[in-house]
Scaffold this motif. Structure first.
Motif, PDB file in Angstrom:
ATOM      1  N   ALA A  61       0.833  -1.214   0.000  1.00 43.93           N
ATOM      2  CA  ALA A  61       0.000   0.000   0.000  1.00 43.93           C
ATOM      3  C   ALA A  61       0.863   1.258   0.000  1.00 43.93           C
ATOM      4  CB  ALA A  61      -0.916  -0.010   1.219  1.00 43.93           C
ATOM      5  N   LEU A  62       2.104   1.139   0.533  1.00 46.06           N
ATOM      6  CA  LEU A  62       2.928   2.335   0.714  1.00 46.06           C
ATOM      7  C   LEU A  62       4.177   2.257  -0.165  1.00 46.06           C
ATOM      8  CD1 LEU A  62       2.710   2.602   4.599  1.00 46.06           C
ATOM      9  CD2 LEU A  62       1.488   3.982   2.910  1.00 46.06           C
ATOM     10  N   PRO A  63       4.202   3.013  -1.242  1.00 42.22           N
ATOM     11  CA  PRO A  63       5.386   2.976  -2.105  1.00 42.22           C
ATOM     12  C   PRO A  63       6.647   3.524  -1.433  1.00 42.22           C
ATOM     13  CG  PRO A  63       3.732   4.535  -2.964  1.00 42.22           C
ATOM     14  CD  PRO A  63       3.134   3.868  -1.770  1.00 42.22           C
ATOM     15  N   GLY A 155      -2.242   1.157   4.159  1.00 39.87           N
ATOM     16  CA  GLY A 155      -1.682   2.504   4.289  1.00 39.87           C
ATOM     17  C   GLY A 155      -2.501   3.376   5.218  1.00 39.87           C
ATOM     18  N   ARG A 183       3.089  10.504  11.532  1.00 40.07           N
ATOM     19  CA  ARG A 183       1.976  10.436  12.484  1.00 40.07           C
ATOM     20  C   ARG A 183       2.493   9.965  13.844  1.00 40.07           C
ATOM     21  NH1 ARG A 183      -0.118  11.872   8.156  1.00 40.07           N
ATOM     22  NH2 ARG A 183      -2.258  11.515   7.510  1.00 40.07           N
TER      23      ARG A 183
ATOM     24  N   LEU B   5      -2.735   7.371   4.482  1.00 40.42           N
ATOM     25  CA  LEU B   5      -1.581   8.224   4.200  1.00 40.42           C
ATOM     26  C   LEU B   5      -1.693   8.703   2.746  1.00 40.42           C
ATOM     27  CD1 LEU B   5       1.232   6.202   6.002  1.00 40.42           C
ATOM     28  CD2 LEU B   5       0.067   8.273   6.775  1.00 40.42           C
ATOM     29  N   PRO B   6      -1.208   9.922   2.472  1.00 38.82           N
ATOM     30  CA  PRO B   6      -1.371  10.454   1.115  1.00 38.82           C
ATOM     31  C   PRO B   6      -0.742   9.564   0.041  1.00 38.82           C
ATOM     32  CG  PRO B   6      -0.167  11.996   2.555  1.00 38.82           C
ATOM     33  CD  PRO B   6      -0.611  10.877   3.400  1.00 38.82           C
ATOM     34  N   GLU B   7       0.340   8.821   0.420  1.00 40.71           N
ATOM     35  CA  GLU B   7       0.976   7.993  -0.602  1.00 40.71           C
ATOM     36  C   GLU B   7       0.234   6.687  -0.873  1.00 40.71           C
ATOM     37  OE1 GLU B   7       2.009   9.043   2.488  1.00 40.71           O
ATOM     38  OE2 GLU B   7       4.155   8.567   2.464  1.00 40.71           O
ATOM     39  N   ALA B   8      -0.777   6.385  -0.070  1.00 47.78           N
ATOM     40  CA  ALA B   8      -1.555   5.163  -0.291  1.00 47.78           C
ATOM     41  C   ALA B   8      -2.687   5.469  -1.271  1.00 47.78           C
ATOM     42  CB  ALA B   8      -2.105   4.641   1.037  1.00 47.78           C
TER      43      ALA B   8
END
Lengths: 480, 98
Positions: A61-63, A155, A183, B5-8
């Motif tokens: 989900a998180l690049p 994510g 966060r 999160l913005p990148e997801a």
């Protein structure tokens, strides 16, 4: 998940090897066994491969790789080896049965299946130890592992006033990941008992020589720079009506303190997820340092049931990289048991995973002792629900254990119904055993654990009815 | 609140939550989609009716049970969200299906 996993076809009736669980141990076991020419079916309850530690690794989900950290991405190599091995793979498959004849029952998309396995490798991993403080059942309170799962697979980050509470490496890892995600939690309440240092200290040299030392200390330093940490917490409770609103805590004899919260994320270590192994009749032993039961295994992962092997944290907590190594060992041993390779080949191929296992076992003795949760946090607080499903409080459980001298957890079921709800004791088993042990002044080894039986996951009659049946089955059940 | 999160970045998936249109993302479990919508509680417990939400997100606690496409007691954390799913919060019921 986006990439269609291999082996989506209906399962065959029989496989050389059935592996349960697609974490590091299961992926390794399946890849090694399939690599030796065995027909392998890997069954996993998750939506994609990776288990909990590498959750979402096939579809991240998180690049931004810095958020989850380098250790997470080690799962990619395991996944590649597995994908190249030709093993069949069924995600979203709930395994509810395993017996001594090595028949494996599982459900998928509302249909039940029974397959015959030549050998079975259980790689059912770990679950987080219950943390029965008052208010742990309130919405807004999740385990730290749950919050990490949401971060890895979707994510999603816990935001607002977030308090992490408990002890153990995972709590700090999650804190560092939330910091990296921008966060940072509002507070970390550390419940590690101060007295643990005395027991851990003799094992410090081994830890300092281990792969965990430098990484772990750097990670804790990063967290401390961004998150206020309060150590020595001896009392913890969460308050709220419809959801968590406030966390209260105390340090030894100090005055109670508290703060308003949106989320509390609890963690006090992990223990083997043993329901399937226990229901299959594998003997369990009490592990006094880690304070949990674990199925008895030999150096290859063989349980006390012939042809049933156990690999990874499900056989005793040692972490992801040790799990991958133990998966390879169990996979090789299972293939050798089928006669596909001889003992000399097995031993030769086992040299590398054995060396990796020894390397990653180093340092665990220190961590296990340092982060052993306090006894009063392993038993339920009076006002806390010990059994979340049947809503049995710590006070009720303690009273039954002390006044009625209930001999063990199975008798306790009859008095209080604890352990009889849908989670089948997964979130209360250790609490109940340790509470009875304390009341009767016996060791948990003498008290024992719940007797677990299949089906170890809830199963509908419709799913059962979907199993293939023949004329004889119909006659036996009085059907037409 | 659990925030993405913005990148997801993932495509949206429409579904129904207690009869109202709602939106999750591809790759969500039903439980993740509910948390992202701020729905911390997804059921009332069977014994006393207290509000509960998922605790473990890995299939062991059974506190995320919901009704999905008319079938009760489904583990929301193990069920992939699909477009058009009909999800209902669950009230205490012990029956496996309605």
């Amino acid at each position: 998940m986006s990439a269609p996993p291999p082996g989506e076809a209906a399962p065959r009736d029989a496989y050389d090897i059935v592996v349960v669980g697609a974490g590091p141990a299961g992926l390794s076991a399946a890849a090694v066994a399939a690599g030796q020419g065995a027909s392998v079916l890997l069954l996993d309850e998750g939506m994609g491969p990776g288990g909990q530690i590498y959750r979402g690794i096939a579809n991240p989900a998180l690049p931004d790789r810095r958020i989850l950290g380098a250790d997470y991405w080690k799962g990619e190599a395991l996944l590649r080896a597995f994908a190249a091995s030709g093993a069949a793979y069924h995600p979203c498959a709930a395994v509810w049965h395993l017996d001594a004849a090595r028949r494996v029952g599982f459900s998928r998309e509302g249909r039940a299946h029974l397959v015959q396995a030549g050998q079975v490798v259980l790689a059912t991993g770990a679950l987080e130890r219950p943390f029965p403080v008052a208010g742990w059942t309130l919405p807004g309170v999740l385990s730290a592992g749950a919050a990490q799962t949401l971060l890895k697979a979707q994510g999603l980050a816990a935001t607002g006033r977030v308090v992490l509470a408990g002890c153990g490496p995972l709590l700090w890892l999650l804190a560092s990941q939330l910091v990296a995600a921008g966060r940072p939690p509002a507070l970390l309440l550390d419940t590690t008992p101060a007295g643990n240092w005395r027991h851990a200290l003799p094992h410090l040299p081994g830890f300092l020589a281990s792969p965990y030392a430098r990484k772990g200390l750097a990670l804790m330093a990063r967290v401390r720079r961004a998150v206020p940490v309060i150590g020595g917490v001896t009392d913890l409770a969460i308050e709220g009506e419809a959801r968590a609103g406030r966390v209260t805590y105390r340090r030894g004899g100090a005055a109670p303190a508290g703060l308003p919260v949106d989320h509390v994320l609890l963690h006090q270590g992990v223990t083997p997820n043993l329901n399937l192994a226990a229901a299959a009749g594998c003997a369990l032993d009490w592990e006094p340092v880690q304070a949990c039961f674990q199925p008895r295994t030999d150096a290859w992962g063989l349980t006390t049931r012939p042809g049933i092997w156990l690999a990874g944290d499900g056989a005793g907590i040692a972490g992801a990289e040790a799990a991958a190594a133990r998966g390879s060992l169990a996979g090789l041993a299972a293939v050798a048991a089928l006669g596909r390779i001889d003992a000399a080949t097995r031993d030769r191929l086992a040299a590398a995973p054995r060396a990796a296992l020894a390397r990653h076992r180093r340092g665990r003795a220190f961590l296990d002792r340092l982060y052993r949760p306090a006894g009063h946090f392993r038993r339920a607080a009076d006002a806390a629900l010990a059994c979340r499903c049947e809503e049995v409080t710590g006070a009720t459980l303690r009273e039954a254990a002390e006044r009625l001298q209930v001999p063990g957890p199975n008798q306790m079921k009859a008095f209080l119904r604890c352990g009889m709800g849908p989670c089948q004791g997964r979130l209360c088993g250790l609490t109940v055993t340790e509470t009875i042990a304390a009341a009767r002044r016996l060791s948990p080894a003498e008290i024992g654990y719940y007797n677990l039986r299949s089906p170890v996951k809830p199963l509908t009659l419709g799913e059962l009815a979907s199993l293939p049946h023949d004329e004889a089955d119909l006659r036996a059940t009085g059907g037409a | 609140m659990f925030q993405r999160l913005p990148e997801a970045r993932r495509p949206a998936l429409p579904f129904l939550l207690d009869g109202a249109p709602a939106e999750g993302r591809e790759g969500d479990s039903v439980a993740a989609a509910l948390l992202a919508l701020g729905q911390d509680a997804c059921r009332e417990s069977a014994v006393s009716g207290q509000p509960r939400g998922g605790y473990c997100m890995m299939g062991v606690c059974f506190d995320c049970l919901v009704v999905i496409d008319g079938i009760g007691n489904r583990q929301a954390c193990l069920t992939p969200l699909r477009a058009g799913m009909v999800v209902e919060t669950q009230r205490g019921r012990r029956e496996p299906a309605r």
